[in-house]
Design a protein around this motif. Structure first.
Motif, PDB file in Angstrom:
ATOM      1  N   ALA A   1       0.857  -1.229  -0.078  1.00  0.00           N
ATOM      2  CA  ALA A   1      -0.098   0.076   0.008  1.00  0.00           C
ATOM      3  C   ALA A   1       0.923   1.227  -0.150  1.00  0.00           C
ATOM      4  CB  ALA A   1      -1.141  -0.039   1.139  1.00  0.00           C
ATOM      5  N   GLN A   2       1.957   1.289   0.703  1.00  0.00           N
ATOM      6  CA  GLN A   2       3.022   2.400   0.777  1.00  0.00           C
ATOM      7  C   GLN A   2       3.355   2.729  -0.770  1.00  0.00           C
ATOM      8  OE1 GLN A   2       5.953   1.376   3.654  1.00  0.00           O
ATOM      9  NE2 GLN A   2       6.027   3.467   4.279  1.00  0.00           N
ATOM     10  N   ALA A   3       3.665   1.613  -1.474  1.00  0.00           N
ATOM     11  CA  ALA A   3       4.320   1.885  -2.939  1.00  0.00           C
ATOM     12  C   ALA A   3       3.016   2.680  -3.583  1.00  0.00           C
ATOM     13  CB  ALA A   3       4.701   0.604  -3.416  1.00  0.00           C
ATOM     14  N   VAL A   4       1.864   2.005  -3.637  1.00  0.00           N
ATOM     15  CA  VAL A   4       0.752   2.568  -4.308  1.00  0.00           C
ATOM     16  C   VAL A   4       0.536   4.134  -4.002  1.00  0.00           C
ATOM     17  CG1 VAL A   4      -1.474   2.462  -4.613  1.00  0.00           C
ATOM     18  CG2 VAL A   4      -0.088   0.580  -4.542  1.00  0.00           C
ATOM     19  N   ALA A   5       0.689   4.396  -2.658  1.00  0.00           N
ATOM     20  CA  ALA A   5       0.412   5.634  -2.036  1.00  0.00           C
ATOM     21  C   ALA A   5       1.412   6.406  -2.489  1.00  0.00           C
ATOM     22  CB  ALA A   5       0.444   5.390  -0.435  1.00  0.00           C
ATOM     23  N   ALA A   6       2.758   6.005  -2.703  1.00  0.00           N
ATOM     24  CA  ALA A   6       3.815   7.040  -3.288  1.00  0.00           C
ATOM     25  C   ALA A   6       3.400   7.507  -4.525  1.00  0.00           C
ATOM     26  CB  ALA A   6       5.026   6.202  -3.134  1.00  0.00           C
ATOM     27  N   LEU A   7       2.766   6.416  -5.389  1.00  0.00           N
ATOM     28  CA  LEU A   7       2.505   6.830  -6.733  1.00  0.00           C
ATOM     29  C   LEU A   7       1.266   7.575  -6.623  1.00  0.00           C
ATOM     30  CD1 LEU A   7       2.012   3.720  -9.030  1.00  0.00           C
ATOM     31  CD2 LEU A   7       3.602   5.633  -9.091  1.00  0.00           C
ATOM     32  N   ALA A   8       0.333   7.682  -5.924  1.00  0.00           N
ATOM     33  CA  ALA A   8      -0.878   8.479  -5.713  1.00  0.00           C
ATOM     34  C   ALA A   8      -0.430  10.072  -5.408  1.00  0.00           C
ATOM     35  CB  ALA A   8      -1.889   7.888  -4.907  1.00  0.00           C
ATOM     36  N   HIS A   9       0.688   9.986  -4.682  1.00  0.00           N
ATOM     37  CA  HIS A   9       0.764  11.307  -4.312  1.00  0.00           C
ATOM     38  C   HIS A   9       1.535  12.360  -5.207  1.00  0.00           C
ATOM     39  CE1 HIS A   9       2.224  14.088  -1.083  1.00  0.00           C
ATOM     40  NE2 HIS A   9       3.216  13.951  -1.698  1.00  0.00           N
TER      41      HIS A   9
ATOM     42  N   GLN B   1      -8.475  -1.574   6.705  1.00  0.00           N
ATOM     43  CA  GLN B   1      -8.847  -0.243   7.525  1.00  0.00           C
ATOM     44  C   GLN B   1      -7.591   0.455   7.796  1.00  0.00           C
ATOM     45  OE1 GLN B   1     -10.858  -2.242  10.926  1.00  0.00           O
ATOM     46  NE2 GLN B   1     -12.853  -1.415  10.332  1.00  0.00           N
ATOM     47  N   THR B   2      -6.550  -0.049   8.128  1.00  0.00           N
ATOM     48  CA  THR B   2      -5.361   0.568   8.387  1.00  0.00           C
ATOM     49  C   THR B   2      -4.722   1.404   7.031  1.00  0.00           C
ATOM     50  OG1 THR B   2      -4.705  -0.885   9.943  1.00  0.00           O
ATOM     51  CG2 THR B   2      -2.858   0.616   9.174  1.00  0.00           C
ATOM     52  N   VAL B   3      -4.965   0.592   5.802  1.00  0.00           N
ATOM     53  CA  VAL B   3      -4.560   1.192   4.693  1.00  0.00           C
ATOM     54  C   VAL B   3      -5.198   2.491   4.273  1.00  0.00           C
ATOM     55  CG1 VAL B   3      -4.568   0.846   2.190  1.00  0.00           C
ATOM     56  CG2 VAL B   3      -3.485  -0.882   3.532  1.00  0.00           C
ATOM     57  N   GLN B   4      -6.527   2.376   4.638  1.00  0.00           N
ATOM     58  CA  GLN B   4      -7.617   3.604   4.150  1.00  0.00           C
ATOM     59  C   GLN B   4      -7.234   4.712   5.185  1.00  0.00           C
ATOM     60  OE1 GLN B   4     -11.352   1.581   2.092  1.00  0.00           O
ATOM     61  NE2 GLN B   4     -11.712   1.922   4.381  1.00  0.00           N
ATOM     62  N   ARG B   5      -7.066   4.425   6.355  1.00  0.00           N
ATOM     63  CA  ARG B   5      -6.852   5.458   7.337  1.00  0.00           C
ATOM     64  C   ARG B   5      -5.261   6.125   7.030  1.00  0.00           C
ATOM     65  NH1 ARG B   5      -8.037   2.424  11.549  1.00  0.00           N
ATOM     66  NH2 ARG B   5      -5.561   2.151  11.805  1.00  0.00           N
ATOM     67  N   GLN B   6      -4.279   5.232   7.279  1.00  0.00           N
ATOM     68  CA  GLN B   6      -2.822   5.674   7.175  1.00  0.00           C
ATOM     69  C   GLN B   6      -2.650   6.289   5.734  1.00  0.00           C
ATOM     70  OE1 GLN B   6      -0.535   3.125   9.380  1.00  0.00           O
ATOM     71  NE2 GLN B   6       1.300   3.488   8.234  1.00  0.00           N
ATOM     72  N   PHE B   7      -2.897   5.673   4.769  1.00  0.00           N
ATOM     73  CA  PHE B   7      -2.398   6.113   3.459  1.00  0.00           C
ATOM     74  C   PHE B   7      -3.563   7.023   2.613  1.00  0.00           C
ATOM     75  CE2 PHE B   7       0.004   2.348   4.361  1.00  0.00           C
ATOM     76  CZ  PHE B   7       1.086   2.834   4.465  1.00  0.00           C
ATOM     77  N   HIS B   8      -4.855   7.291   3.078  1.00  0.00           N
ATOM     78  CA  HIS B   8      -5.614   7.907   2.269  1.00  0.00           C
ATOM     79  C   HIS B   8      -5.875   7.342   0.931  1.00  0.00           C
ATOM     80  CE1 HIS B   8      -5.601  10.677   5.640  1.00  0.00           C
ATOM     81  NE2 HIS B   8      -4.451  10.777   5.473  1.00  0.00           N
ATOM     82  N   LEU B   9      -6.027   5.882   1.057  1.00  0.00           N
ATOM     83  CA  LEU B   9      -6.202   5.405  -0.179  1.00  0.00           C
ATOM     84  C   LEU B   9      -7.403   4.466  -0.022  1.00  0.00           C
ATOM     85  CD1 LEU B   9      -3.085   3.149  -1.335  1.00  0.00           C
ATOM     86  CD2 LEU B   9      -4.100   5.030  -2.624  1.00  0.00           C
ATOM     87  N   SER B  10      -8.223   4.321  -0.764  1.00  0.00           N
ATOM     88  CA  SER B  10      -9.566   3.523  -0.755  1.00  0.00           C
ATOM     89  C   SER B  10      -8.845   2.099  -1.029  1.00  0.00           C
ATOM     90  CB  SER B  10     -10.491   3.714  -1.775  1.00  0.00           C
ATOM     91  OG  SER B  10     -11.326   4.947  -1.311  1.00  0.00           O
ATOM     92  N   ALA B  11      -9.752   1.275  -0.272  1.00  0.00           N
ATOM     93  CA  ALA B  11      -9.464  -0.285  -0.365  1.00  0.00           C
ATOM     94  C   ALA B  11     -10.653  -0.997  -0.912  1.00  0.00           C
ATOM     95  CB  ALA B  11      -9.049  -0.928   1.035  1.00  0.00           C
ATOM     96  N   ALA B  12     -10.074  -2.128  -1.833  1.00  0.00           N
ATOM     97  CA  ALA B  12     -11.239  -2.703  -2.441  1.00  0.00           C
ATOM     98  C   ALA B  12     -10.948  -4.235  -2.100  1.00  0.00           C
ATOM     99  CB  ALA B  12     -10.917  -2.731  -3.963  1.00  0.00           C
TER     100      ALA B  12
ATOM    101  N   ILE C   1       0.189  -6.757  -7.750  1.00  0.00           N
ATOM    102  CA  ILE C   1       1.537  -6.580  -7.342  1.00  0.00           C
ATOM    103  C   ILE C   1       1.988  -7.180  -6.131  1.00  0.00           C
ATOM    104  CG2 ILE C   1       1.733  -4.381  -8.954  1.00  0.00           C
ATOM    105  CD1 ILE C   1       1.115  -2.958  -6.186  1.00  0.00           C
ATOM    106  N   HIS C   2       2.990  -7.479  -5.757  1.00  0.00           N
ATOM    107  CA  HIS C   2       3.545  -7.977  -4.617  1.00  0.00           C
ATOM    108  C   HIS C   2       4.734  -7.643  -4.224  1.00  0.00           C
ATOM    109  CE1 HIS C   2       4.339 -11.464  -1.949  1.00  0.00           C
ATOM    110  NE2 HIS C   2       3.022 -11.571  -1.940  1.00  0.00           N
ATOM    111  N   PRO C   3       5.139  -7.426  -3.040  1.00  0.00           N
ATOM    112  CA  PRO C   3       6.886  -7.192  -2.925  1.00  0.00           C
ATOM    113  C   PRO C   3       7.644  -8.214  -3.211  1.00  0.00           C
ATOM    114  CG  PRO C   3       5.239  -6.826  -0.730  1.00  0.00           C
ATOM    115  CD  PRO C   3       4.314  -7.526  -1.923  1.00  0.00           C
TER     116      PRO C   3
ATOM    117  N   PRO D   1       6.600  -7.206  -9.483  1.00  0.00           N
ATOM    118  CA  PRO D   1       7.184  -6.534  -8.235  1.00  0.00           C
ATOM    119  C   PRO D   1       6.909  -4.805  -7.976  1.00  0.00           C
ATOM    120  CG  PRO D   1       8.618  -6.750 -10.009  1.00  0.00           C
ATOM    121  CD  PRO D   1       7.476  -7.253 -10.413  1.00  0.00           C
ATOM    122  N   LEU D   2       6.966  -4.358  -6.952  1.00  0.00           N
ATOM    123  CA  LEU D   2       6.723  -2.938  -6.605  1.00  0.00           C
ATOM    124  C   LEU D   2       7.283  -2.079  -7.475  1.00  0.00           C
ATOM    125  CD1 LEU D   2       6.203  -3.226  -2.773  1.00  0.00           C
ATOM    126  CD2 LEU D   2       4.729  -3.895  -4.588  1.00  0.00           C
TER     127      LEU D   2
END
Ligand code: PEP
Ligand code: MN
Length: 327
Positions: A20-28, A62-73, A211-213, A227-228
């Protein structure tokens, strides 16, 4: 484009957060919408394989949605799964290809969605595993009737692109956002970037990509996860949709099928060649070829294909078969 990126399955909290961190970095750094995907309840073919972590993974999303402001599916296949995901406040739900093959299951999910206290931002419906456009369109209507926004995800059929199926949906429901899932479509990470490009050519609404680490260590679908580090390869500039791209995609798929049949024909030819050798029969059997040619000529006339073309193709196939029987 809308990008739904994440692992096939949520395996543990660390893997979820790292991805999620890698996706959030792109989103940013982007204007596009990014959504984090992870399967909790896995509809696997064999009961001996990893079946998903189930409800235990909901707090990670829930942590992904809260911490990274990313919606989860996440994928839901049963009413209790749908209720648990909605209670946890997961923003997007998708219905997988196996569930989509069963209209009773989809209706049960739609009924539960209608009577749920909270709604997801949207529900995504994949094409059924079998190539059935009417069923996909029907499922969309069942879900629309709940008042929840609906999106469609094309994931091909048994590792074939099935572009004709997506084209039917695109033509009949141009109002439904259509995404591509190149991971399940190809089953092969090496083919995913090219398919992402195809999605942009076709003017699709978005992509859902696994995607997967550490793809090689993934507990499910390890061959198709990227890979990320290759995330940036997946981003596209969406082009305007034009029928010529759809028609060419369908033509390329048809040619792939045609060449695959020719390959099968040559493999059979080799076996026939072995049999002839064993039974001391000549490789060329003019009588047999004449019968085959006549049959095709007759068929071609009904199909408005010229006799000359049929002869050229049959002669080419015959010479190549003979070559395979003599090498
Ligand atoms: C998935 O997205 O992980 C999945 C199981 O997909 P599908 O239903 O398309 O096979
Ligand atoms: Mn998967």
């Amino acid at each position: 484009m809308v990008y739904i990126f994440g692992p096939c399955s949520a395996e543990n909290e660390r893997q979820v957060i790292e991805t999620a961190q890698a996706v959030a970095a792109l989103a940013h750094n982007s204007q596009s919408t990014f959504i984090f995907r992870a399967g909790l309840w896995k509809p696997r073919t064999s009961p001996d394989t990893f079946q998903g972590v189930g409800k235990a993974g909901l707090p990670w999303l829930q942590t992904v949605q809260r911490q990274f402001h990313l919606s989860a599916a996440t994928e839901v296949a049963t009413v209790p799964q749908l209720q648990a995901a909605l209670q946890a406040g997961i923003h997007y739900l998708w219905i997988g290809a196996r569930t989509a093959a069963n209209p009773i299951a989809v209706q049960a999910l739609a009924d539960a969605l209608r009577s749920a206290e909270s709604r997801p931002k949207a529900v995504l419906i994949k094409n059924p595993v079998n190539e059935d456009a009417a069923l996909w369109l029907g499922n969309i209507r069942r879900l629309e009737a709940t008042g929840t926004p609906v999106m469609a995800v094309h994931r091909g059929c048994n590792h074939h692109p099935c572009w004709a199926l997506a084209y039917t949906l695109h033509q009949q429901r141009p109002d439904i956002p259509l995404l591509l899932d190149p991971s399940h479509m190809s089953g092969d990470a090496a083919l995913v970037p090219e398919l992402c490009q195809k999605a942009s050519e076709l003017g699709l609404y978005g992509l859902m990509v696994e995607i997967h680490p550490q793809p090689a260590q993934a507990l499910s679908d390890s061959r198709q996860q990227l890979p990320l580090s290759s995330l940036s390869l997946l981003l596209q500039r969406s082009g305007p949709s034009s029928d010529i791209h759809w028609l060419r995609a369908m033509m390329d798929e048809t040619d792939d099928a045609l060449w695959s049949v020719i390959r099968q024909r040559m493999a059979l030819s080799r076996r026939i060649g072995d049999w002839k050798k064993e039974h001391h029969l000549a490789v060329v059997q003019p009588e047999r070829f004449r019968t085959m040619l006549d049959k095709r000529r007759q068929w071609a006339a009904e199909q408005h294909i010229s006799a000359a073309t049929v002869e050229q193709i049959m002669n080419a196939l015959h010479s190549e078969s003979i070559r395979h029987q003599t090498i």
